[in-house]
Design an enzyme around this catalytic site. Structure first.
Site, PDB file in Angstrom:
ATOM      1  CB  ALA A 125     -47.570  -5.749 -17.581  1.00  0.00           C
TER       2      ALA A 125
ATOM      3  CG  LEU B 121     -53.685  -4.010 -26.433  1.00  0.00           C
ATOM      4  CD1 LEU B 121     -54.864  -3.022 -26.586  1.00  0.00           C
ATOM      5  CD2 LEU B 121     -53.308  -4.488 -27.816  1.00  0.00           C
TER       6      LEU B 121
ATOM      7  NE  ARG C 297     -47.886   1.057 -18.034  1.00  0.00           N
ATOM      8  CZ  ARG C 297     -46.675   0.525 -17.734  1.00  0.00           C
ATOM      9  NH1 ARG C 297     -46.258   0.039 -18.771  1.00  0.00           N
ATOM     10  NH2 ARG C 297     -46.316   0.323 -16.648  1.00  0.00           N
TER      11      ARG C 297
ATOM     12  CE  LYS D 223     -54.804  -1.023 -36.005  1.00  0.00           C
ATOM     13  NZ  LYS D 223     -54.905  -1.627 -34.652  1.00  0.00           N
TER      14      LYS D 223
ATOM     15  CG  ASN E 135     -51.360   1.661 -38.490  1.00  0.00           C
ATOM     16  OD1 ASN E 135     -51.988   2.708 -38.177  1.00  0.00           O
ATOM     17  ND2 ASN E 135     -50.953   0.685 -37.847  1.00  0.00           N
TER      18      ASN E 135
ATOM     19  CG  ASN F 162     -48.760   5.258 -37.672  1.00  0.00           C
ATOM     20  OD1 ASN F 162     -49.794   5.847 -37.478  1.00  0.00           O
ATOM     21  ND2 ASN F 162     -48.652   4.164 -36.628  1.00  0.00           N
TER      22      ASN F 162
ATOM     23  CG  ASN G  35     -53.222  10.831 -36.301  1.00  0.00           C
ATOM     24  OD1 ASN G  35     -52.008  10.835 -36.003  1.00  0.00           O
ATOM     25  ND2 ASN G  35     -53.710   9.798 -36.256  1.00  0.00           N
TER      26      ASN G  35
ATOM     27  CD  GLU H  25     -45.506  -1.765 -32.714  1.00  0.00           C
ATOM     28  OE1 GLU H  25     -45.368  -2.898 -32.167  1.00  0.00           O
ATOM     29  OE2 GLU H  25     -46.683  -1.199 -32.738  1.00  0.00           O
TER      30      GLU H  25
HETATM   31  N1  LIG Z   1     -52.136   0.753 -27.094  1.00  0.00           N
HETATM   32  C1  LIG Z   1     -53.141   0.390 -28.003  1.00  0.00           C
HETATM   33  O1  LIG Z   1     -54.289   1.162 -28.040  1.00  0.00           O
HETATM   34  C2  LIG Z   1     -52.813  -0.709 -29.151  1.00  0.00           C
HETATM   35  C3  LIG Z   1     -53.957  -0.911 -29.927  1.00  0.00           C
HETATM   36  C4  LIG Z   1     -53.898  -1.775 -31.103  1.00  0.00           C
HETATM   37  C5  LIG Z   1     -52.679  -2.686 -31.500  1.00  0.00           C
HETATM   38  N2  LIG Z   1     -51.572  -2.195 -30.381  1.00  0.00           N
HETATM   39  C6  LIG Z   1     -50.227  -3.152 -30.483  1.00  0.00           C
HETATM   40  O2  LIG Z   1     -50.321  -4.020 -29.325  1.00  0.00           O
HETATM   41  C7  LIG Z   1     -48.740  -3.917 -29.011  1.00  0.00           C
HETATM   42  C8  LIG Z   1     -48.631  -3.378 -27.553  1.00  0.00           C
HETATM   43  O3  LIG Z   1     -48.795  -1.984 -27.630  1.00  0.00           O
HETATM   44  P1  LIG Z   1     -48.837  -1.143 -26.376  1.00  0.00           P
HETATM   45  O4  LIG Z   1     -49.513   0.212 -26.769  1.00  0.00           O
HETATM   46  O5  LIG Z   1     -49.469  -1.932 -25.263  1.00  0.00           O
HETATM   47  O6  LIG Z   1     -47.432  -1.071 -25.966  1.00  0.00           O
HETATM   48  P2  LIG Z   1     -46.539  -0.862 -24.536  1.00  0.00           P
HETATM   49  O7  LIG Z   1     -47.397   0.089 -23.615  1.00  0.00           O
HETATM   50  O8  LIG Z   1     -45.096  -0.637 -24.845  1.00  0.00           O
HETATM   51  O9  LIG Z   1     -46.526  -2.583 -23.834  1.00  0.00           O
HETATM   52  C9  LIG Z   1     -45.653  -3.596 -24.367  1.00  0.00           C
HETATM   53  C10 LIG Z   1     -45.254  -4.272 -22.820  1.00  0.00           C
HETATM   54  O10 LIG Z   1     -44.688  -5.250 -23.326  1.00  0.00           O
HETATM   55  C11 LIG Z   1     -43.465  -5.396 -22.184  1.00  0.00           C
HETATM   56  N3  LIG Z   1     -42.407  -6.236 -22.794  1.00  0.00           N
HETATM   57  C12 LIG Z   1     -41.511  -5.968 -23.483  1.00  0.00           C
HETATM   58  N4  LIG Z   1     -40.636  -6.972 -23.294  1.00  0.00           N
HETATM   59  C13 LIG Z   1     -41.276  -8.012 -22.648  1.00  0.00           C
HETATM   60  C14 LIG Z   1     -40.848  -9.102 -22.348  1.00  0.00           C
HETATM   61  N5  LIG Z   1     -39.622  -9.981 -22.793  1.00  0.00           N
HETATM   62  N6  LIG Z   1     -41.447  -9.809 -21.210  1.00  0.00           N
HETATM   63  C15 LIG Z   1     -42.448  -9.421 -20.723  1.00  0.00           C
HETATM   64  N7  LIG Z   1     -43.213  -8.104 -21.056  1.00  0.00           N
HETATM   65  C16 LIG Z   1     -42.278  -7.262 -21.920  1.00  0.00           C
HETATM   66  C17 LIG Z   1     -43.134  -3.834 -22.014  1.00  0.00           C
HETATM   67  O11 LIG Z   1     -42.312  -3.673 -20.802  1.00  0.00           O
HETATM   68  P3  LIG Z   1     -41.404  -2.505 -20.812  1.00  0.00           P
HETATM   69  O12 LIG Z   1     -42.175  -1.391 -20.614  1.00  0.00           O
HETATM   70  O13 LIG Z   1     -40.740  -2.918 -19.189  1.00  0.00           O
HETATM   71  O14 LIG Z   1     -40.472  -2.629 -21.720  1.00  0.00           O
HETATM   72  C18 LIG Z   1     -44.475  -2.975 -22.126  1.00  0.00           C
HETATM   73  O15 LIG Z   1     -44.939  -3.165 -20.909  1.00  0.00           O
HETATM   74  C19 LIG Z   1     -48.047  -3.014 -30.102  1.00  0.00           C
HETATM   75  O16 LIG Z   1     -47.721  -3.913 -31.032  1.00  0.00           O
HETATM   76  C20 LIG Z   1     -49.173  -2.102 -30.698  1.00  0.00           C
HETATM   77  O17 LIG Z   1     -48.974  -1.640 -31.703  1.00  0.00           O
HETATM   78  C21 LIG Z   1     -51.601  -1.367 -29.304  1.00  0.00           C
END
Ligand SMILES: NC(=O)c1ccc[n+]([C@@H]2O[C@H](COP(=O)([O-])OP(=O)(O)OC[C@H]3O[C@@H](n4cnc5c(N)ncnc54)[C@H](OP(=O)(O)O)[C@@H]3O)[C@@H](O)[C@H]2O)c1
Length: 323
Positions: free
Chosen positions: A25, A28, A143, A197, A201, A205, A215, A281
């Site tokens: 949660a 993304l 977020r 991609k 990155n 990154n 960037n 990552e």
């Molecule tokens: N955000 C983007 O725009 C975007 C775009 C393309 C790809 N991505 C990829 O999508 C992935 C997620 O990105 P994000 O930006 O959404 O990261 P994020 O905001 O850190 O979200 C990851 C979520 O996973 C939760 N989590 C971790 N371990 C868990 C578990 N065991 N059970 C349930 N929930 C768990 C985390 O909770 P806690 O915070 O409580 O640890 C956090 O809420 C990454 O690999 C990223 O590279 C993201």
């Protein structure tokens, strides 16, 4: 024009129909959950017995700056799940899936949204009989506060299978995700797309994280200028050794520099993670390139050096937020 599906009280009857579960949660996961039908979309809790409420409330700022109040449920049962979206960070994916996978119906497609490579193959190898698919998305979400998600950029999402049973359900998964109104397409060569991609990155990154810069600022930095050609040589060699369509180091560099210019004012996700004190990552980007190169008998000292340097960065708070 798609709209997030605000809801404060889902209908009594809607819950049983084709529920889509979101594991992770974060930015993304909350973005997808906001756009998918409210009655049939929920989040998988880390620990159901610790929930203080069965609902998760948050605000979404959509890509046109409009505000939406979003309410989605926490799913305590998973036996009726028709689709699982995994939106954890790459390093958390196996650990997040392992405790819940036996509670999912065997035919439930599992779509992995992680950036980089390594975590997707690990899931497909651990559960080869499951319909496992990978997504590569250019949707961007961040977020800035715990209960607020910003849809920073609208993009496209490509979905492709990683296992045989995944290939059989790709069209159905695309149809289900398209109910969000976001752009979703099939991709038969999803690994190739993920590699494309990853290459970008890998060239942006780590530099932004090490130099703590936006960037566009990497393009004139000595660290980038001294290492980018060798980094692109390493990427080109590995891509070829993987049996994927080859790219010249020059092509890879041009692409990296084009993206860095087009996103000059952005903070990369790696820099954002490091600034917020979260794990990066890097192990799935330059770290993956270094590891795979070693496995295939190739040298990748620049990717290894960048991965080592990012791993030793000390996080510090910074008022600039990632986008
Ligand atoms: N955000 C983007 O725009 C975007 C775009 C393309 C790809 N991505 C990829 O999508 C992935 C997620 O990105 P994000 O930006 O959404 O990261 P994020 O905001 O850190 O979200 C990851 C979520 O996973 C939760 N989590 C971790 N371990 C868990 C578990 N065991 N059970 C349930 N929930 C768990 C985390 O909770 P806690 O915070 O409580 O640890 C956090 O809420 C990454 O690999 C990223 O590279 C993201």
């Amino acid at each position: 024009m798609p709209s997030p599906q605000s809801s404060s009280s889902p209908s009594q009857s809607g819950y049983g129909d084709d529920p889509v579960a979101v594991l992770g949660a974060g930015a993304l996961g909350r973005l997808w959950a906001a756009y998918l039908p409210s009655e049939t979309t929920g989040f998988v809790p880390r620990n159901a017995s610790a929930l203080s409420s069965f609902k998760l409330n948050y605000h979404l700022e959509d890509d046109r700056g409009r505000e939406h109040d979003i309410v989605r449920r926490w799913l305590t049962g998973l036996s009726g799940t028709s689709l699982l979206l995994v939106t954890t960070k790459a390093g958390d994916t196996l650990d997040a899936l392992a405790p819940i996978i036996d509670r999912l119906p065997a035919p439930c497609p599992i779509v992995l949204f992680q950036n980089g490579l390594g975590s997707q193959q690990a899931v497909a190898e651990r559960w080869p009989g499951r319909p496992v698919l990978a997504a590569s998305t250019t949707e961007a979400a961040n977020r800035p506060t715990p209960d607020r998600v910003v849809h920073a950029a609208r993009g496209h999402t490509w979905i492709g299978a990683l296992t045989e049973t995944g290939a059989a359900v790709t069209s159905a998964v695309i149809r289900q995700l398209a109910r969000s109104g976001l752009e979703v397409r099939g991709e038969e060569r999803i690994l190739e797309r993920l590699w494309g991609k990853l290459a970008v990155n890998a060239g942006i990154n780590p530099f932004t994280a090490i130099l703590d810069c936006r960037n566009g600022d990497i393009l004139t930095s000595p660290l980038f200028l001294d290492h980018i050609d060798a980094l692109c040589d390493e990427l080109a060699n590995l891509i070829e050794a993987e049996g994927l369509p080859s790219h010249s180091p020059r092509e890879l560099r041009d692409n990296i520099e084009r993206v860095a210019r087009n996103t000059a004012a952005n903070t990369s996700s790696m820099r954002g993670d490091f600034q917020s004190g979260r794990a990066t990552e890097i192990d799935y980007i330059n770290g993956y390139v270094a590891r795979r190169s070693r496995e295939l008998g190739l040298a990748a000292p620049v990717n290894q050096m960048l991965a080592d340097r990012v791993r030793t960065l000390v996080p510090h708070p910074n008022p600039e937020r990632s986008s």
